[in-house]
Design a protein around this motif. Sequence first.
Motif, PDB file in Angstrom:
ATOM      1  N   ASP A  12      40.437  42.415  40.002  1.00  0.00           N
ATOM      2  CA  ASP A  12      40.220  41.546  38.821  1.00  0.00           C
ATOM      3  C   ASP A  12      41.082  41.831  37.740  1.00  0.00           C
ATOM      4  O   ASP A  12      40.939  42.743  37.171  1.00  0.00           O
ATOM      5  N   GLY A  31      40.526  29.292  41.258  1.00  0.00           N
ATOM      6  CA  GLY A  31      39.908  30.241  40.351  1.00  0.00           C
ATOM      7  C   GLY A  31      40.441  30.614  39.319  1.00  0.00           C
ATOM      8  O   GLY A  31      41.108  29.880  38.413  1.00  0.00           O
ATOM      9  N   THR A  32      40.011  31.889  38.351  1.00  0.00           N
ATOM     10  CA  THR A  32      40.589  32.340  37.118  1.00  0.00           C
ATOM     11  C   THR A  32      41.891  32.269  36.967  1.00  0.00           C
ATOM     12  O   THR A  32      42.535  32.534  35.742  1.00  0.00           O
ATOM     13  N   ASP A  45      36.141  39.027  33.296  1.00  0.00           N
ATOM     14  CA  ASP A  45      36.628  38.101  34.445  1.00  0.00           C
ATOM     15  C   ASP A  45      35.725  38.601  35.710  1.00  0.00           C
ATOM     16  O   ASP A  45      35.894  40.009  35.998  1.00  0.00           O
ATOM     17  N   SER A  60      35.023  37.227  38.826  1.00  0.00           N
ATOM     18  CA  SER A  60      35.408  36.358  39.748  1.00  0.00           C
ATOM     19  C   SER A  60      35.858  37.242  40.865  1.00  0.00           C
ATOM     20  O   SER A  60      35.891  36.709  42.093  1.00  0.00           O
ATOM     21  N   HIS A  80      37.904  35.404  43.512  1.00  0.00           N
ATOM     22  CA  HIS A  80      37.442  34.410  44.551  1.00  0.00           C
ATOM     23  C   HIS A  80      37.652  32.908  43.954  1.00  0.00           C
ATOM     24  O   HIS A  80      38.255  32.731  42.814  1.00  0.00           O
ATOM     25  N   ALA A 124      28.143  32.271  44.595  1.00  0.00           N
ATOM     26  CA  ALA A 124      29.561  31.773  44.793  1.00  0.00           C
ATOM     27  C   ALA A 124      29.412  30.531  45.202  1.00  0.00           C
ATOM     28  O   ALA A 124      28.622  29.814  45.354  1.00  0.00           O
ATOM     29  N   TRP A 163      31.486  40.267  43.313  1.00  0.00           N
ATOM     30  CA  TRP A 163      31.781  39.135  42.472  1.00  0.00           C
ATOM     31  C   TRP A 163      30.849  38.294  41.658  1.00  0.00           C
ATOM     32  O   TRP A 163      29.570  38.496  42.276  1.00  0.00           O
ATOM     33  N   PHE A 164      31.126  37.646  40.710  1.00  0.00           N
ATOM     34  CA  PHE A 164      30.202  36.825  40.027  1.00  0.00           C
ATOM     35  C   PHE A 164      28.856  37.715  39.401  1.00  0.00           C
ATOM     36  O   PHE A 164      27.789  37.176  39.207  1.00  0.00           O
ATOM     37  N   THR A 206      34.816  32.876  35.102  1.00  0.00           N
ATOM     38  CA  THR A 206      34.082  32.772  36.136  1.00  0.00           C
ATOM     39  C   THR A 206      34.612  31.716  37.130  1.00  0.00           C
ATOM     40  O   THR A 206      35.586  30.848  36.550  1.00  0.00           O
ATOM     41  N   CYS A 207      33.944  31.538  38.294  1.00  0.00           N
ATOM     42  CA  CYS A 207      33.998  30.028  38.670  1.00  0.00           C
ATOM     43  C   CYS A 207      32.832  29.411  38.738  1.00  0.00           C
ATOM     44  O   CYS A 207      31.633  30.071  38.603  1.00  0.00           O
TER      45      CYS A 207
END
Length: 336
Positions: free
Chosen positions: A3, A72-73, A112, A114, A117, A147, A173-174, A190-191
């Motif tokens: 990340d 993604g980011t 971040d 994510s 992801h 996710a 993640w997340f 994030t997503c």
Amino acid sequence: MSDKHDTAPTGMTRRRVLRGMGLTLAAIPLIQVVACGGEDDPTPPGTGDSGTGEADASTDSGTAASAWATGGTAVMSGDYVDPFTAGLGETCTLTCAATLGPCYAQTLVRKDISEGHDGLPVRLAFLVVNEKCEPVPGASIDIWHAAPEGLYSGEDASTFCTADDPSATSARWFRGVQVTDAHGRADFDTCFPGWYSSRTVHIHFTIRIGEAEHVTSQLFFDDALNDEIIDHEPLYNTRGPRDTTNANDNVVSAESVGNYLFQTARQADGAMLAWKTLVIRSSLDAAQCQIPGGGGGGGGPPPGDGGMGPPPGDGGMGPPPGWDGGLPPLPPDSGT
């Protein structure tokens, strides 16, 4: 994957999390407290009028299937407008608490969340104030969400949330924590969350000041935006239509969901800017309230999730075993 914004490694212990935050998140019982950005006036995606004086951050509502970014980011430029420039006026009404749910797990201090992801990139912007509309600096915002494929991460999360999927249980993640700055603001990259059976698309959050938990609640997205992304965007459009919307969710009622919606705007790079003002009590002795609950929800888990979805309502099981008010219990002392 790594990340790029992590301030701590994935294997961070509880002690390092606490040290990095500069806070003492001691063990406290879960109390369903009130905070809120409650009086935000629900508007369609990208309209930018919250009813609390937040600025219009809209550049494009993203109605075309090709409007939103993917990847993604990593594809985010980060050059986004400040959605809070217009001020909040003189009245800030508390937003009420909602269930923690069974999907809370160990978190990390990072912007971040994510972990590389894929998905539609989202900048989440939060402004924390009190009932007098005064900014609250130094408050920790802890968020977690599913996710794009509808699973939560973490080997310490309930298997109802991860489906015991190795890609989910081996990741974190997340999930993440940020601390508000002098203006009461904290951001995450994030997503866009995925859906799972019996829940509308949502993001969980907890706000703490020092050792005190001031709110545990959930935020949502406009249904038209949810359908647009789920029907058209890569990753999201492979799972079929969702079975639960804001109109029949188990946690929030159709009549009250408007107070808990993010405002959103598509940015020039195709990322989504989503923002919300959260108003917390100045004193924990003040009266509390609860989000009016819904009465709907769908049936079984979505295809491809290992045959196990989160339980209906995302809250029937209570917190994970050993939950201590924010972080999992310490392992045997290893000197770290």
